[in-house]
Design a protein around this motif. Structure first.
Motif, PDB file in Angstrom:
ATOM      1  N   TYR A 237       0.578  -1.532  -0.379  1.00 24.06           N
ATOM      2  CA  TYR A 237       0.153   0.100   0.214  1.00 24.06           C
ATOM      3  C   TYR A 237       0.931   1.302   0.077  1.00 24.06           C
ATOM      4  CZ  TYR A 237      -3.351  -3.204   1.997  1.00 24.06           C
ATOM      5  OH  TYR A 237      -4.139  -4.733   1.307  1.00 24.06           O
ATOM      6  N   LYS A 238       1.946   1.209   1.226  1.00 29.70           N
ATOM      7  CA  LYS A 238       2.913   2.613   0.647  1.00 29.70           C
ATOM      8  C   LYS A 238       3.883   3.057  -0.388  1.00 29.70           C
ATOM      9  CE  LYS A 238       3.350   2.143   5.823  1.00 29.70           C
ATOM     10  NZ  LYS A 238       3.818   1.991   7.222  1.00 29.70           N
ATOM     11  N   GLN A 239       4.201   1.328  -1.197  1.00 31.98           N
ATOM     12  CA  GLN A 239       4.816   1.460  -2.442  1.00 31.98           C
ATOM     13  C   GLN A 239       3.904   1.970  -2.935  1.00 31.98           C
ATOM     14  OE1 GLN A 239       7.437  -0.937  -3.860  1.00 31.98           O
ATOM     15  NE2 GLN A 239       6.017  -1.733  -5.113  1.00 31.98           N
ATOM     16  N   ALA A 240       2.334   1.897  -3.319  1.00 28.24           N
ATOM     17  CA  ALA A 240       1.654   2.147  -4.744  1.00 28.24           C
ATOM     18  C   ALA A 240       0.996   3.559  -4.552  1.00 28.24           C
ATOM     19  CB  ALA A 240       0.237   1.507  -4.085  1.00 28.24           C
ATOM     20  N   VAL A 241       1.516   4.201  -2.773  1.00 22.81           N
ATOM     21  CA  VAL A 241       0.962   6.072  -2.846  1.00 22.81           C
ATOM     22  C   VAL A 241       1.999   6.732  -3.451  1.00 22.81           C
ATOM     23  CG1 VAL A 241       1.402   7.746  -0.979  1.00 22.81           C
ATOM     24  CG2 VAL A 241      -0.029   5.610  -0.563  1.00 22.81           C
ATOM     25  N   GLN A 242       3.779   5.892  -3.156  1.00 22.21           N
ATOM     26  CA  GLN A 242       4.389   6.807  -3.999  1.00 22.21           C
ATOM     27  C   GLN A 242       4.943   6.692  -5.078  1.00 22.21           C
ATOM     28  OE1 GLN A 242       7.996   4.214  -1.645  1.00 22.21           O
ATOM     29  NE2 GLN A 242       8.071   5.390  -0.017  1.00 22.21           N
ATOM     30  N   LEU A 243       4.879   5.556  -6.069  1.00 20.91           N
ATOM     31  CA  LEU A 243       4.819   5.100  -7.120  1.00 20.91           C
ATOM     32  C   LEU A 243       3.676   5.780  -8.298  1.00 20.91           C
ATOM     33  CD1 LEU A 243       5.470   1.714  -7.368  1.00 20.91           C
ATOM     34  CD2 LEU A 243       6.947   3.749  -7.848  1.00 20.91           C
ATOM     35  N   ALA A 244       2.315   6.228  -7.417  1.00 20.93           N
ATOM     36  CA  ALA A 244       0.945   6.354  -7.914  1.00 20.93           C
ATOM     37  C   ALA A 244       1.213   8.182  -8.837  1.00 20.93           C
ATOM     38  CB  ALA A 244       0.084   7.013  -7.331  1.00 20.93           C
ATOM     39  N   GLY A 245       2.155   8.489  -8.147  1.00 22.62           N
ATOM     40  CA  GLY A 245       2.581  10.196  -9.196  1.00 22.62           C
ATOM     41  C   GLY A 245       3.227  10.195  -9.873  1.00 22.62           C
ATOM     42  N   ARG A 246       3.777   8.801 -10.192  1.00 25.69           N
ATOM     43  CA  ARG A 246       4.373   8.500 -11.788  1.00 25.69           C
ATOM     44  C   ARG A 246       3.562   8.883 -12.938  1.00 25.69           C
ATOM     45  NH1 ARG A 246       8.938   3.615 -10.543  1.00 25.69           N
ATOM     46  NH2 ARG A 246      10.285   5.180  -8.383  1.00 25.69           N
ATOM     47  N   TYR A 247       2.683   8.309 -12.324  1.00 25.74           N
ATOM     48  CA  TYR A 247       1.091   7.950 -13.712  1.00 25.74           C
ATOM     49  C   TYR A 247       0.288   9.024 -13.731  1.00 25.74           C
ATOM     50  CZ  TYR A 247       3.884   3.299 -13.497  1.00 25.74           C
ATOM     51  OH  TYR A 247       4.666   1.616 -13.695  1.00 25.74           O
ATOM     52  N   VAL A 248       0.061   9.094 -12.659  1.00 23.51           N
ATOM     53  CA  VAL A 248      -0.984  10.305 -12.245  1.00 23.51           C
ATOM     54  C   VAL A 248      -0.471  11.518 -11.732  1.00 23.51           C
ATOM     55  CG1 VAL A 248      -3.197  10.986 -12.287  1.00 23.51           C
ATOM     56  CG2 VAL A 248      -2.682   8.283 -12.944  1.00 23.51           C
ATOM     57  N   PRO A 249       0.359  12.073 -12.219  1.00 21.63           N
ATOM     58  CA  PRO A 249       1.072  13.222 -11.240  1.00 21.63           C
ATOM     59  C   PRO A 249       0.160  14.372 -10.750  1.00 21.63           C
ATOM     60  CG  PRO A 249       2.450  13.066 -13.746  1.00 21.63           C
ATOM     61  CD  PRO A 249       0.641  11.955 -14.086  1.00 21.63           C
ATOM     62  N   GLU A 250      -1.683  13.956 -11.115  1.00 24.88           N
ATOM     63  CA  GLU A 250      -2.385  15.565 -11.432  1.00 24.88           C
ATOM     64  C   GLU A 250      -3.231  14.924  -9.598  1.00 24.88           C
ATOM     65  OE1 GLU A 250      -2.283  13.601 -14.166  1.00 24.88           O
ATOM     66  OE2 GLU A 250      -1.387  15.196 -15.202  1.00 24.88           O
ATOM     67  N   CYS A 251      -2.554  13.661  -9.346  1.00 23.92           N
ATOM     68  CA  CYS A 251      -3.556  12.568  -8.494  1.00 23.92           C
ATOM     69  C   CYS A 251      -3.250  13.841  -7.340  1.00 23.92           C
ATOM     70  CB  CYS A 251      -3.011  11.388  -8.308  1.00 23.92           C
ATOM     71  SG  CYS A 251      -4.247  10.345  -7.047  1.00 23.92           S
ATOM     72  N   ARG A 252      -3.804  13.585  -5.693  1.00 20.33           N
ATOM     73  CA  ARG A 252      -3.700  14.407  -4.648  1.00 20.33           C
ATOM     74  C   ARG A 252      -4.127  13.599  -3.757  1.00 20.33           C
ATOM     75  NH1 ARG A 252      -5.525  20.752  -6.202  1.00 20.33           N
ATOM     76  NH2 ARG A 252      -6.571  19.550  -7.668  1.00 20.33           N
ATOM     77  N   GLY A 253      -3.448  14.092  -2.723  1.00 19.64           N
ATOM     78  CA  GLY A 253      -3.614  13.243  -1.069  1.00 19.64           C
ATOM     79  C   GLY A 253      -4.115  12.050  -1.380  1.00 19.64           C
ATOM     80  N   MET A 254      -3.420  11.156  -2.381  1.00 22.33           N
ATOM     81  CA  MET A 254      -3.175   9.691  -2.519  1.00 22.33           C
ATOM     82  C   MET A 254      -2.514   9.076  -0.166  1.00 22.33           C
ATOM     83  SD  MET A 254      -4.184   6.249  -2.438  1.00 22.33           S
ATOM     84  CE  MET A 254      -5.471   6.801  -4.986  1.00 22.33           C
ATOM     85  N   ARG A 255      -2.854   8.164  -0.372  1.00 24.43           N
ATOM     86  CA  ARG A 255      -2.499   7.777   1.207  1.00 24.43           C
ATOM     87  C   ARG A 255      -2.782   6.295   1.475  1.00 24.43           C
ATOM     88  NH1 ARG A 255      -6.625   9.105   5.269  1.00 24.43           N
ATOM     89  NH2 ARG A 255      -7.843   9.769   4.085  1.00 24.43           N
ATOM     90  N   TRP A 256      -1.807   5.711   2.050  1.00 24.49           N
ATOM     91  CA  TRP A 256      -2.168   4.193   2.006  1.00 24.49           C
ATOM     92  C   TRP A 256      -3.421   3.788   2.704  1.00 24.49           C
ATOM     93  CZ3 TRP A 256      -2.836   1.451   6.724  1.00 24.49           C
ATOM     94  CH2 TRP A 256      -1.749   1.933   7.683  1.00 24.49           C
ATOM     95  N   PRO A 257      -4.266   4.817   3.805  1.00 23.54           N
ATOM     96  CA  PRO A 257      -5.449   4.172   4.598  1.00 23.54           C
ATOM     97  C   PRO A 257      -5.938   4.331   3.940  1.00 23.54           C
ATOM     98  CG  PRO A 257      -3.856   5.908   6.025  1.00 23.54           C
ATOM     99  CD  PRO A 257      -3.183   5.658   4.666  1.00 23.54           C
TER     100      PRO A 257
END
Length: 368
Positions: free
Chosen positions: A51-71
């Motif tokens: 979960y935590k790694q996915a939060v770090q990687l998400a910005g590579r594919y959707v830079p406009e996404c904000r507020g993603m967090r592991w919970p």
């Protein structure tokens, strides 16, 4: 699908617990209410890493996404697969046995009434007879083909891999660039995941619980006996709920896993009043056994004063009928910042919760 229930508990086991059952059934809350638990302690470490790694990687594919967090990802995975608990999760993230949902052939089994024709020739869902959701985040193969990415580094995007699936969920929730820090957009993202108001409310409840659990309370301005009590309670985080469990010396055997103890299974841990007895014993205060009886100890803090009247170390009470102390069924220990240490209900563990996460606030008591 799980429903949101208010936490109930905290009396010694009794043969007939109709009141607890009624409160459980009537305690369903709307979006953002309490679910059935929520602490990082109930997430397998390998899944939490995903979960935590996915939060770090998400910005590579959707830079406009904000507020993603592991919970957020944990809330989805809790409802969809219970974090793949019971499966083996390899170091590389592969989950075995694989997790399959019900075959969506319109038969009505599992609640499905719509036929979903096969789209992957059984590659991901193991059948060519139709579609079924797969993996810890329960993606349909057709959806996975659109959003699946390799996060594990094996050059394959596999919905049965914890890392890949978590990243896929993050990207799906992000959409084209949502701000998930805004409640309305987070709600919309979860609704897109599953068009059910009950589902949305349940996932939001879990997200709130995991968010609270991810933050340690700020005790820098808490000292003396109050700090001793709070730290004693916090030291028990992750210990299972046990109906009738907990003594002044620590966890003890109680009954699992329903408010009425009907399963008859023994489990070592705490119920809510057992936890408060343990924590307060650390400063030489012996509390009565039940939550209702504990309301008579110390200086009573009326609910009419609001939750802002609570101070760290206070007991926090909840009742079926606030204003009638005889109906108090639950107690926690206030730590400040709107949080309490809580042994919530069967099937959960001792954890941090928001005071507002439960209904029926009945004030508090100050013993220190």
């Amino acid at each position: 699908m799980l429903l949101l229930f208010a936490a109930v508990c905290c009396a010694a086991p009794v043969p007939n617990a109709i009141n607890a059952y009624v409160a459980l059934k009537s305690g369903a809350q709307g979006a953002g209410g309490i679910a059935e638990g929520g602490t990082a302690a109930d997430i397998p470490p390998r899944m939490l890493t995903a979960y935590k790694q996915a939060v770090q990687l998400a910005g590579r594919y959707v830079p406009e996404c904000r507020g993603m967090r592991w919970p957020i990802l944990a809330g989805i995975a809790k409802v969809e697969s219970h974090h793949a608990i019971g499966r083996t999760i390899a170091a590389g993230g592969d989950i075995r046995p694989k997790i399959y949902g019900v075959l969506l052939n319109g038969s009505g089994a599992g609640g499905n009434t719509t036929l979903f024709p096969d789209t992957d020739n059984g590659r991901w869902d193991g059948t060519q007879s139709g579609e079924r959701a797969v993996g810890p985040f329960q993606f349909l193969p057709s959806t996975w083909e659109q959003i699946g990415k390799d996060a594990s580094g094996d050059k394959s995007a596999d919905p049965h891999n914890a890392d890949d699936a978590a990243l896929g969920a993050a990207l799906y929730l992000c959409g084209n660039g949502r701000n998930l820090a805004q409640r309305a957009q987070l709600t919309a993202a979860i609704w897109q995941y599953n068009h059910s108001s009950e589902y949305v409310a349940n996932v939001l409840g879990w997200i709130d619980q995991y968010t609270a659990a991810a933050k340690d309370p700020d005790l820098k301005n808490v000292s003396g006996k109050a700090r001793t009590v709070i730290e004693a309670a916090l030291s028990q985080r992750g210990v299972p709920y046990s109906w009738g469990g907990g003594t002044t010396k620590g966890p003890s055997s109680g009954i699992c896993c329903s408010p009425s103890g009907k399963s008859g299974t023994s489990i070592k841990g705490y119920d809510c009043s057992g936890l408060t007895r343990y924590a307060y014993a650390k400063v030489g205060i012996r509390l009565p056994r039940t939550a209702a009886a504990q309301a008579g100890a110390g200086q009573r803090i009326p609910a009419s004063l609001g939750k802002g009247a609570l101070k760290p170390g206070d007991l926090v009470f909840y009742a079926y009928a606030p204003g009638r102390d005889a109906t108090i069924h639950h107690v926690g220990i206030y730590v400040g910042g709107g949080q309490m240490v809580n042994a919530a209900r069967p099937g959960t563990v001792v954890r941090l919760d928001a005071v507002d996460a439960m209904s029926g606030y009945a004030g508090g008591a100050r013993l220190l």
